[in-house]
Motif scaffolding. Structure first.
Motif, mmCIF file in Angstrom:
data_model
loop_
_atom_site.group_PDB
_atom_site.id
_atom_site.type_symbol
_atom_site.label_atom_id
_atom_site.label_comp_id
_atom_site.label_asym_id
_atom_site.label_seq_id
_atom_site.Cartn_x
_atom_site.Cartn_y
_atom_site.Cartn_z
ATOM 1 N N SER A 234 -85.857 48.799 -23.821
ATOM 2 C CA SER A 234 -84.533 49.032 -23.248
ATOM 3 C C SER A 234 -83.602 47.908 -23.698
ATOM 4 O O SER A 234 -83.822 46.737 -23.401
ATOM 5 N N MET A 235 -82.566 48.262 -24.428
ATOM 6 C CA MET A 235 -81.612 47.286 -24.945
ATOM 7 C C MET A 235 -80.406 47.119 -24.024
ATOM 8 O O MET A 235 -79.395 46.535 -24.397
ATOM 9 N N GLY A 236 -80.495 47.690 -22.821
ATOM 10 C CA GLY A 236 -79.448 47.476 -21.839
ATOM 11 C C GLY A 236 -78.459 48.626 -21.752
ATOM 12 O O GLY A 236 -78.554 49.636 -22.438
ATOM 13 N N ARG A 237 -77.473 48.471 -20.878
ATOM 14 C CA ARG A 237 -76.447 49.471 -20.633
ATOM 15 C C ARG A 237 -75.319 49.324 -21.641
ATOM 16 O O ARG A 237 -74.970 48.208 -22.027
ATOM 17 N N ASP A 238 -74.740 50.436 -22.018
ATOM 18 C CA ASP A 238 -73.598 50.442 -22.927
ATOM 19 C C ASP A 238 -72.458 51.189 -22.237
ATOM 20 O O ASP A 238 -72.489 52.418 -22.096
ATOM 21 N N LYS A 239 -71.440 50.446 -21.800
ATOM 22 C CA LYS A 239 -70.330 51.034 -21.059
ATOM 23 C C LYS A 239 -69.395 51.840 -21.962
ATOM 24 O O LYS A 239 -68.497 52.518 -21.457
ATOM 25 N N ARG A 240 -69.595 51.735 -23.272
ATOM 26 C CA ARG A 240 -68.737 52.515 -24.172
ATOM 27 C C ARG A 240 -69.233 53.946 -24.341
ATOM 28 O O ARG A 240 -68.616 54.737 -25.035
ATOM 29 N N VAL A 241 -70.345 54.235 -23.703
ATOM 30 C CA VAL A 241 -70.827 55.615 -23.619
ATOM 31 C C VAL A 241 -70.762 55.990 -22.144
ATOM 32 O O VAL A 241 -71.511 55.477 -21.322
ATOM 33 N N SER A 242 -69.820 56.878 -21.798
ATOM 34 C CA SER A 242 -69.598 57.218 -20.388
ATOM 35 C C SER A 242 -70.347 58.488 -20.022
ATOM 36 O O SER A 242 -70.427 59.442 -20.803
ATOM 37 N N VAL A 243 -70.896 58.470 -18.813
ATOM 38 C CA VAL A 243 -71.661 59.601 -18.288
ATOM 39 C C VAL A 243 -71.182 59.861 -16.858
ATOM 40 O O VAL A 243 -71.092 58.935 -16.053
ATOM 41 N N LYS A 244 -70.881 61.121 -16.565
ATOM 42 C CA LYS A 244 -70.397 61.474 -15.227
ATOM 43 C C LYS A 244 -71.085 62.756 -14.772
ATOM 44 O O LYS A 244 -71.217 63.717 -15.529
ATOM 45 N N ARG A 245 -71.509 62.753 -13.523
ATOM 46 C CA ARG A 245 -72.158 63.938 -12.911
ATOM 47 C C ARG A 245 -71.367 64.306 -11.666
ATOM 48 O O ARG A 245 -71.303 63.526 -10.707
ATOM 49 N N GLU A 246 -70.747 65.493 -11.657
ATOM 50 C CA GLU A 246 -69.883 65.916 -10.555
ATOM 51 C C GLU A 246 -70.343 67.263 -10.008
ATOM 52 O O GLU A 246 -70.739 68.158 -10.771
#
Length: 535
Positions: A424-436
């Motif tokens: 795991s290389m960590g979180r990348d905030k430049r890839v957005s994910v949303k579940r609604e």
């Protein structure tokens, strides 16, 4: 009678000289550090007379396992016994025959004599002042002194008393200076009687027998528990198309009581204290037990990573080590891995972590993003390493530096059963994910004795990076083990479905600034007089 006494005195003196122990200092040559202990190797030498001798080897570890002590001696020297102690009588350790020690001792004695002379002189001067003070009371009608004679006596008393007080001040100053000299000489004596910068309390007492008078060299080794090391890594990646630069490190800690100076260091994954007796199988009888309920949700990043199935495989060649690796030899055998380091190291006995660089590796990696928005609303970058057994990795924490930025920490666990090592290389905030939740597609219906609930969610994924990315997107719907609870998957948006786990997987590619949407919908039917707590 006098002759007998004289012979007895001579014989007792010879016996005392023969029994005087021989002190020598142990020099630490090498240290093999395990996860929970260390094997230290020392060298030392001693001038042995013919016959039996007692050798006291100073500056060994404050605690050691006596059963692991090994002594290598010349062929014509027999080691009869070895004993470890931390309370050997300290005054015997000072070799008064040493010229350096004798010179300092003589200087201290001379200075102490001068201090004694000054102290005697100060007492004499003080007595004179007492005598003057006793005779200073005079009365005109009793002594018959004239004014002139009285004035003359007062002047004499004042001058004499001032002169004596000044002399006492000079004596005090001289004594203070000589006391400072004594302190410096004592500090020199401490240096002369202890060659080590830091001397431990541990000592090995050897009873030896030598066939001839000689200077004998000894090698001493033993295992002490107060040392350890742990693997640690730095992971650097410049982009999702570049290999991972891995710096293989170790954090070494020791509190043996002996400072390791310029030692040959070896780090081993073995355990010298482990029980080496092979196990014997016994009969295996089954018995009833209470059922255990297991939770199917994923509560943290590591749990979420366990449901990663498989990524596209790319075979790449392993790139050779760089400069740090030139000084480290990796030895792999059936039971453990060891790292022999050619660079001498200094590791103090202070319990602090000391970083040791072992190897630099370039790991060919295939990168994919991973997201499970039901649990985490962010995307994780995952690097997949194939054929990872060749790198001799050990379980340990790792710093992640991605595209020149410190991202955080991860954990490398090479003790996996999968063909690929997933990092795991960590979180990348430049890839957005949303579940609604989609309100108009969700709701509750009551059908006679049953309740029917429909849940619909839209998952939106957007790539805000400048390059195309691959992503493993996951979601899930609930499962039932109760015949009165039925679940129907209504919409899966072309996801692959694992019906045993209820997990949906989308393997997608996202171009720069591209957005994709996916929908999951399911219906749950159960008795209306029941309540499902985790729906």
């Amino acid at each position: 009678m006098k002759t007998l006494i004289y012979l007895f005195v001579i014989g007792f003196s010879c016996f005392s000289i023969a029994q005087k122990p021989i002190f020598t200092d142990a020099k630490t040559e090498s240290a093999t550090v395990y996860f929970n202990s260390a094997e230290l190797t020392h060298s030392t030498s001693a001038a042995l007379p013919k016959g039996t001798s007692e050798i006291v080897i100073k500056n060994v570890a404050n605690y050691l396992n006596e059963n692991t002590v090994r002594i290598t001696a010349p062929k014509n020297v027999t080691v009869m016994s070895v004993q470890f102690t931390t309370s050997y009588i300290s005054e015997y350790e000072i070799d008064e025959t040493s010229p350096l020690i004798k010179k300092v001792r003589d200087s201290i004695e001379l200075v102490q004599k001068e201090i004694k002379k000054l102290q005697n002189k100060r007492v004499s001067e003080s007595k004179i002042i007492e005598l003057l003070d006793k005779n200073q009371t005079v009365s005109g009608q009793n002594t018959g002194l004239s004014i002139a004679e009285l004035t003359k006596m007062v002047d004499y008393y004042s001058a004499k008393r001032n002169a004596i007080l000044n002399e006492i001040d000079i004596i005090n100053e001289k004594e203070q200076k000589l006391n400072d000299v004594i302190k410096k000489l004592n500090s020199r004596l401490e240096i002369n009687t202890s060659k080590q910068e830091k001397s431990s309390n541990g000592k090995l007492i050897l009873q030896v027998m030598s066939d001839i008078a000689q200077k004998a060299d000894f090698e001493v080794s033993y295992i002490t528990p107060y040392a350890s090391w742990a693997p640690f890594y730095d992971l650097r990646a410049e982009s999702v198309t570049a290999p991972i630069d891995l710096m293989y490190k170790a954090q070494v800690t020791q509190k043996t009581g002996v400072d390791w100076k310029k030692v040959k260091l070896t780090l081993s994954s073995g355990n010298p204290n482990q029980n080496n007796q092979f196990p014997i199988l016994q009969a295996w009888f089954l018995r009833y037990a209470q059922p255990v309920a297991y939770q199917t949700g994923y509560r943290n990043q590591n749990a979420a990573m366990n449901i990663v199935q498989s990524f596209d495989k790319k075979e790449k060649d392993y790139l050779a080590e760089s400069s740090v690796s030139d000084y480290t030899t990796v030895n792999e055998n059936q039971l453990n891995v060891s790292f022999d380091i050619d660079i001498p190291y200094d590791i103090l006995s202070n319990g602090k972590q000391h970083s040791v660089s072992l190897k630099e590796l370039k790991l060919p990696a295939n990168y994919k993003y991973y997201a499970a928005p039901r649990m985490e609303s962010e995307a994780f970058l995952v690097a997949e390493i194939t054929d990872y057994s060749q790198f001799n990795l050990l379980p340990g924490e790792a710093n992640i530096i991605f595209e020149g930025m410190y991202v955080g920490k991860t954990y490398i666990n090479p003790n996996q059963t999968t063909e690929e090592l997933k990092l795991s290389m960590g979180r990348d905030k430049r890839v957005s994910v949303k579940r609604e939740k989609v309100a108009d597609k969700s709701g509750t219906k009551f059908l006679s004795s049953y309740k029917e609930q429909t849940f619909t969610y839209d998952i939106t994924v957007r790539n805000n990076k400048k390059e195309t990315i691959e992503m493993l997107l996951k979601d899930q719907y609930p499962l039932s083990t109760d015949k009165d609870v039925t679940i129907e998957l209504l919409d899966k948006s072309k996801a692959s479905v694992n019906e045993e786990t209820g997990i949906l997987t989308w393997d997608i590619k996202l171009k720069p600034n591209e957005t994709q949407k996916f929908r999951i919908s399911y219906k749950v039917k159960y008795p209306k007089d029941k309540v499902i707590g985790n729906l």
